[in-house]
Design a protein around this motif. Structure first.
Motif, PDB file in Angstrom:
ATOM      1  N   ALA A 348      65.050  37.162  61.597  1.00 26.75           N
ATOM      2  CA  ALA A 348      64.080  35.915  61.959  1.00 26.75           C
ATOM      3  C   ALA A 348      63.667  35.397  60.492  1.00 26.75           C
ATOM      4  O   ALA A 348      63.513  34.070  60.661  1.00 26.75           O
ATOM      5  N   LYS A 349      63.060  36.086  59.603  1.00 27.08           N
ATOM      6  CA  LYS A 349      62.467  35.651  58.452  1.00 27.08           C
ATOM      7  C   LYS A 349      63.638  34.796  57.693  1.00 27.08           C
ATOM      8  O   LYS A 349      63.268  33.633  57.057  1.00 27.08           O
ATOM      9  N   GLN A 352      64.597  31.506  59.461  1.00 24.87           N
ATOM     10  CA  GLN A 352      63.459  30.703  59.004  1.00 24.87           C
ATOM     11  C   GLN A 352      63.761  29.931  57.532  1.00 24.87           C
ATOM     12  O   GLN A 352      63.597  28.730  57.258  1.00 24.87           O
ATOM     13  N   THR A 357      63.869  26.780  60.831  1.00 29.18           N
ATOM     14  CA  THR A 357      63.447  26.425  62.264  1.00 29.18           C
ATOM     15  C   THR A 357      63.072  28.021  62.663  1.00 29.18           C
ATOM     16  O   THR A 357      63.645  29.093  62.079  1.00 29.18           O
ATOM     17  N   GLU A 358      62.426  28.222  63.779  1.00 29.17           N
ATOM     18  CA  GLU A 358      62.194  29.560  64.486  1.00 29.17           C
ATOM     19  C   GLU A 358      63.615  30.007  65.013  1.00 29.17           C
ATOM     20  O   GLU A 358      64.135  29.118  65.908  1.00 29.17           O
ATOM     21  N   ASN A 360      65.640  31.790  67.820  1.00 33.89           N
ATOM     22  CA  ASN A 360      65.947  31.604  69.422  1.00 33.89           C
ATOM     23  C   ASN A 360      66.441  33.098  69.771  1.00 33.89           C
ATOM     24  O   ASN A 360      67.202  33.749  69.089  1.00 33.89           O
TER      25      ASN A 360
END
Ligand SMILES: [Zn+2]
Length: 421
Positions: A348-349, A352, A357-358, A360
């Motif tokens: 996730a990091k 990003q 973006t975050e 999904n």
């Protein structure tokens, strides 16, 4: 972004045209069931050129047949190698990681439906077309070039990384299973399936059934006394579609609540007939059956059999001559991946960082090799890979920018997970 991370991302950029060539080389080597050796040798050569020491080895069928998650097969494992390569960390104080991709592809027939050569790896408007271009040779290219960038930048990882390219994800999962029975374990596993740069959080179970109906063959001149097996197969398929509808109308688990049709009963094969002026005596139908995570597959198979035979009772012939129902290949249990899965955070990091973006989450109505790591070996696993389309269909494509971005995300996630010294 640290200095080291910047250096690694620069290597990904610098190596991009080589990565693209490597991906094209894999796509140009059709790796259908039974024909995987050519692409595996090609990948081994690429890895050796990067300073890795890949091993090519055939699956020990007797050994995997006893392991949980095994799918029964009707074919041999001779000269159909898996490939594995362990990059040893000098310190081995950090967390270890498995990067796993399947290299088998599904057939591309009928090839005249394609606008591009299915084995040509043609590039058009930022996409590469070809069978396996997305699913999942894109993932194999991304994970190998992510590692290559780290190595080239002179970074020393604190944990071991195992690269695996395996066979049979598309029919059994026995390739991935064999890596585990061989003893290849780690603290986490990433499988870069082309799921549009999302994190996989669930997948269904899958089984394959083969149903054979008999008729009473004859010359067409006596057709009124004959029973046409194709007509009977048609009755059978109608019942299968009804069972599918019932399964999807039943209450759904929370993860699939908003999915209109999570359980696909796909009639994927139909074989019958050998002469236009003969009434066919036999027809066989093969069906892929979906099941929710947690379902007992043996019980699901028994229920499918019972309901199918029950549904055919309205047909006098089929009632008196019930079809033979057997199961082979896929015995894939569904699974959920919990939110506290420790491999999520590094992915996730990194996502990003690269995408801005975050990330999904994605719940799949198909299966992947993730299940072996998650269900039977307590190795946290997920999928994160490129953006693609027309998987298992004509004109399969992968978005090339997303392959490069996936390579970068994987590189950062690997460094974050294993640690750098
Ligand atoms: Zn796949």
């Amino acid at each position: 972004m640290t200095d080291k991370e910047t250096r690694v991302l620069e290597r990904v950029e610098a190596n991009w045209s080589r990565e693209l060539d490597f991906l094209a080389g894999m796509v140009k080597r059709p790796s259908l069931l039974g024909q995987e050796a050519l692409v595996q040798n090609y990948i081994a050569q690429e890895l050796r050129g990067m300073g890795f020491e890949p091993e090519l080895w055939d699956i020990d069928h007797a050994q995997i047949a006893k392991a949980p998650g095994y799918s029964p097969v009707e074919w041999s494992y001779q000269n159909r190698p898996n490939l594995t390569a362990v990059w040893q960390s000098p310190s081995n104080e950090g967390r270890s990681l498995i990067l796993n991709s399947h290299i088998d592809v599904v057939p591309a027939t009928p090839e005249h439906f394609w606008h591009f050569d299915p084995w040509g790896a043609q590039i058009h408007e930022g996409r590469m077309y070809g069978r396996g271009a997305a699913d999942m040779k894109s993932g194999a290219a991304a994970m190998i070039y992510a590692l290559h960038a780290i190595k080239e930048a002179g970074i020393r990882l604190q944990g071991n990384v195992t690269v695996e390219t395996v066979i049979e994800e598309e029919c059994t999962g026995n390739g991935a299973l064999a890596t585990l029975t061989r003893g290849l374990k780690a603290d986490a596993c990433i499988i870069p399936e082309p799921f549009n740069q999302t994190l996989l959080i669930g997948q269904v179970g899958v089984m394959w059934a083969r149903i054979t109906v008999r008729g009473a063959g004859a010359h067409v001149l006596g057709a009124e006394k004959a029973v046409n097996a194709i007509d009977k197969a048609y009755e059978l398929i109608k019942v299968i579609k009804k069972l599918e509808q019932t399964a999807n109308e039943a209450p759904k688990p929370a993860a699939y609540q908003h999915h209109p049709h999570p359980l696909n009963y796909n009639v994927g094969k139909l074989h019958s007939g050998d002469w236009t002026s003969s009434v066919p005596s036999e027809a066989s139908v093969e069906v892929r059956i979906g099941a929710y995570p947690g379902a007992d597959l043996r019980a699901s198979q028994e229920m499918f059999k019972t309901e199918l035979l029950e549904g055919l009772k309205h047909d006098d012939w089929l009632n008196q001559h019930p079809p033979q129902i057997s199961f082979y290949a896929f015995m894939a249990e569904g699974c959920y991946i919990k939110e506290d899965n420790p491999i999520f955070a590094p992915l996730a990091k990194a996502h990003q960082h690269i995408m801005g973006t975050e990330i999904n989450r994605h719940v799949s109505t198909a299966t992947t090799d993730v299940r072996f790591f998650e269900l039977y070996h307590q190795i946290p696993a997920t999928c994160y890979g490129a953006i693609g389309g027309n998987l298992h269909a004509p004109d399969e494509w992968v978005d090339l920018e997303s392959v490069k971005n996936t390579t970068k995300v994987l590189a950062l996630a690997i460094m974050d997970w294993c640690g750098v010294s």
